[in-house]
Design an enzyme around this catalytic site. Sequence first.
Site, PDB file in Angstrom:
ATOM      1  N   HIS A   1     -15.109 130.509  30.184  1.00 51.03           N
ATOM      2  CA  HIS A   1     -13.880 130.583  30.972  1.00 51.03           C
ATOM      3  C   HIS A   1     -13.779 131.931  31.705  1.00 51.03           C
ATOM      4  CE1 HIS A   1      -9.551 129.662  31.737  1.00 51.03           C
ATOM      5  NE2 HIS A   1      -9.462 130.982  31.722  1.00 51.03           N
ATOM      6  N   GLU A   2     -13.986 133.018  30.971  1.00 51.88           N
ATOM      7  CA  GLU A   2     -13.890 134.338  31.613  1.00 51.88           C
ATOM      8  C   GLU A   2     -15.020 134.530  32.628  1.00 51.88           C
ATOM      9  OE1 GLU A   2     -11.194 135.793  31.487  1.00 51.88           O
ATOM     10  OE2 GLU A   2     -10.353 134.882  29.688  1.00 51.88           O
TER      11      GLU A   2
ATOM     12  N   HIS B   1     -13.974 133.096  35.816  1.00 51.55           N
ATOM     13  CA  HIS B   1     -13.137 133.994  36.621  1.00 51.55           C
ATOM     14  C   HIS B   1     -14.003 134.986  37.395  1.00 51.55           C
ATOM     15  CE1 HIS B   1      -9.341 132.447  35.420  1.00 51.55           C
ATOM     16  NE2 HIS B   1      -9.341 132.907  34.174  1.00 51.55           N
TER      17      HIS B   1
ATOM     18  N   HIS C   1      -7.598 128.988  37.501  1.00 51.65           N
ATOM     19  CA  HIS C   1      -7.350 127.941  36.517  1.00 51.65           C
ATOM     20  C   HIS C   1      -7.323 126.565  37.167  1.00 51.65           C
ATOM     21  CE1 HIS C   1      -5.578 131.093  33.633  1.00 51.65           C
ATOM     22  NE2 HIS C   1      -6.884 131.001  33.537  1.00 51.65           N
ATOM     23  N   CYS C   2      -7.709 125.582  36.368  1.00 52.21           N
ATOM     24  CA  CYS C   2      -7.905 124.235  36.870  1.00 52.21           C
ATOM     25  C   CYS C   2      -7.026 123.301  36.042  1.00 52.21           C
ATOM     26  CB  CYS C   2      -9.383 123.891  36.701  1.00 52.21           C
ATOM     27  SG  CYS C   2      -9.788 122.204  37.094  1.00 52.21           S
TER      28      CYS C   2
ATOM     29  N   CYS D   1     -11.653 120.469  31.821  1.00 53.02           N
ATOM     30  CA  CYS D   1     -12.434 121.529  32.475  1.00 53.02           C
ATOM     31  C   CYS D   1     -12.250 122.837  31.707  1.00 53.02           C
ATOM     32  CB  CYS D   1     -11.971 121.696  33.909  1.00 53.02           C
ATOM     33  SG  CYS D   1     -12.771 123.064  34.744  1.00 53.02           S
TER      34      CYS D   1
ATOM     35  N   CYS E   1     -15.610 121.374  35.660  1.00 47.31           N
ATOM     36  CA  CYS E   1     -15.453 120.056  36.279  1.00 47.31           C
ATOM     37  C   CYS E   1     -16.111 120.072  37.665  1.00 47.31           C
ATOM     38  CB  CYS E   1     -13.980 119.693  36.399  1.00 47.31           C
ATOM     39  SG  CYS E   1     -13.116 120.601  37.693  1.00 47.31           S
TER      40      CYS E   1
ATOM     41  N   CYS F   1     -14.519 122.479  40.217  1.00 40.37           N
ATOM     42  CA  CYS F   1     -14.817 123.893  39.977  1.00 40.37           C
ATOM     43  C   CYS F   1     -16.264 124.217  40.343  1.00 40.37           C
ATOM     44  CB  CYS F   1     -14.537 124.271  38.525  1.00 40.37           C
ATOM     45  SG  CYS F   1     -12.778 124.423  38.193  1.00 40.37           S
TER      46      CYS F   1
HETATM   47 ZN    ZN Z   1      -8.165 132.265  32.586  1.00 43.87          ZN
HETATM   48 ZN    ZN Z   2     -12.101 122.628  36.905  1.00 40.59          ZN
END
Ligand code: ZN
Ligand code: ZN
Lengths: 176, 445
Positions: A132-133, A136, A142-143, A148, A167, A170
């Site tokens: 996740h990071e 970024h 964010h999704c 995702c 996903c 993304c």
């Molecule tokens: Zn985040």
């Molecule tokens: Zn996504």
Amino acid sequence: MKPDSITLISFGSFEKKLLPEIVDDIARVTGVPVLYKEGFIDVGEYFCPERKQYDGNRLLHEIESNFATGTGKTIALFNVDLFIPILTFIYGQAFLNGRCGIVSGYRLRNEKYGLTADDKVFTERLIKEIIHELGHTFGLKHCLNPVCVMRSSTYVEDIDQKSSAFCGTCREIGSF
Amino acid sequence: MTKKISILVVDDESSVRDSLYNWFIEDGFEVACAEDAKTALQMLESEEFDIILSDIKMPGMDGLEMLKRIKNLKKDAIVIMMTAFATVETAVQALKEGAFDYVTKPFDPDDLTHLIRNASRQVSLMDENEKLKEKVISLENVEDLIGESEGMQKVLREIANVAQSSASVIINGESGTGKELVARAIHANSARRFFPLVSVHCGALSESLLESELFGHEKGAFTGAIYSRKGRFEMADNGTIFLDEIATISPKMQVELLRVLETRSFMRVGGNKEIKSDFRVICATNRDLKAMVDNGTFREDLYYRLNVVQINVPPLRERTGDIPLLAEYFIKKYCTSMNRPLMTIEPAAIRRLEEFPFPGNIRELENMIERAIVVGNGKRITLKDLPIEKTGVSYNVESLDDVEKQHISFILNKYNWNISSAAKALKVDRVTLYNKIRKYSLKQA
Ligand SMILES: [Zn+2]
Ligand SMILES: [Zn+2]
């Protein structure tokens, strides 16, 4: 855009035995070679006595100044309770479109919430938060897709609901 | 479908402005900051913001005064006040003055998220009221629901029709048809999308586990319950709960579920406090629930409560026209995840796939493609990479030994004949695996 490498650096009491599995998974999901090493800083310097937690903003800047490198992405791994001034805690944070991020395993363990310890669940959560990071740092926000990895999660069971993968949307935005 | 929601942050402390700015940017909002009320009001003269998040205590004009002025200009403006512990009374006053809500600094990330989701929903409801007049429905986040066949297009239309309401939905379909994807698509296109979609696989849990999973439990409710825990219904507040394999729940759970659906409230196991939760229910099943009602194994009243809308996901053999698109989608998916160059598939292989009945539906097709990529030459999937005989039987094997041999060979290839990894995947030790390799005379290609 995909970076040419990802470096994970563990600090302090972060459990290094988990790293090989984490490295494999992150390489698989991102398709980028992943390296890991141990870093040494005095984490105690980032402790905030009033909050009894560690300053996530100052740690992130420390990583940016002294550990991030030119072309790759760097994620620093900790095992301390992180905060930023406006929030009671964070699991991690990163510079959007930047070179680095930080993640802590501290609040990802079942035991923290009175549930039975489960290494597998813990490792899965950690991997998701790291990816996740990383997302970024790839410039992703964010999704709303429920599975995702870029979905924002504010409690651990919420992390369990999403997958460790990006996903389609993304992937397209991050062009990988 | 949704325009970006804009937020104005008003606070005299730069660290607060910066943290919130970063947080909201990552959340996909448009964000601007002002360091005092005067600047904020000036900005509001020339720009529209959907949500205004302001500190109460600021030098110069305070947050309450600013709130009054904003409300005078625009009655339905969404203003959220931030406060330190000492000024909770002021915050209550702010609510009386028309603030949307207030939060105490520092915020719990979950509270902040909840608050902003609530506000976003308010914004999008006002927005969607406008849109409804135009009658445009376009679906978002449905890229994994593949298919141009009439059967699949019908499913997509039904998702679009039902998403905006809060009606209960039963998704019917054979296993492997993608029922969970349909549930996700409904949630992702509903006003509840800012809140969680919580999935429960009812068939995998015993009655008592399911009960504490759904309702949560209090400390001491049973041996091992050392702490209290939120249940799935509580987690799904404002969102959607997805109950997969609903036909498997026991008669006792059927009664409990009915009660929750009627009252939207429940108690945790071992608790005595009533908990309210606003959730939407989506169920899935591969069984004929109506027939179960007729033979008395599923409660009729529960059935009618769940079955407000029914979506039938067609089996793959009824939409063979979608097979080329699906194959292409899975090839792309697995080549990407295995980090390989994109492969193609020969027309003869596609034709063979189109003839196959696929009892395991899309999941079976997906597994077949994954396997073909692993065993194939890396460039093109050909007929011989598919485990289908022309007769349309998935396996040209009958004895258990044959199945074992074929499976071990598949796993070995999948892990590039790395014995440790393959043994780990098969959950046997290395010696056992070596013995099996010898027994079946398996060789690396
Ligand atoms: Zn985040
Ligand atoms: Zn996504």
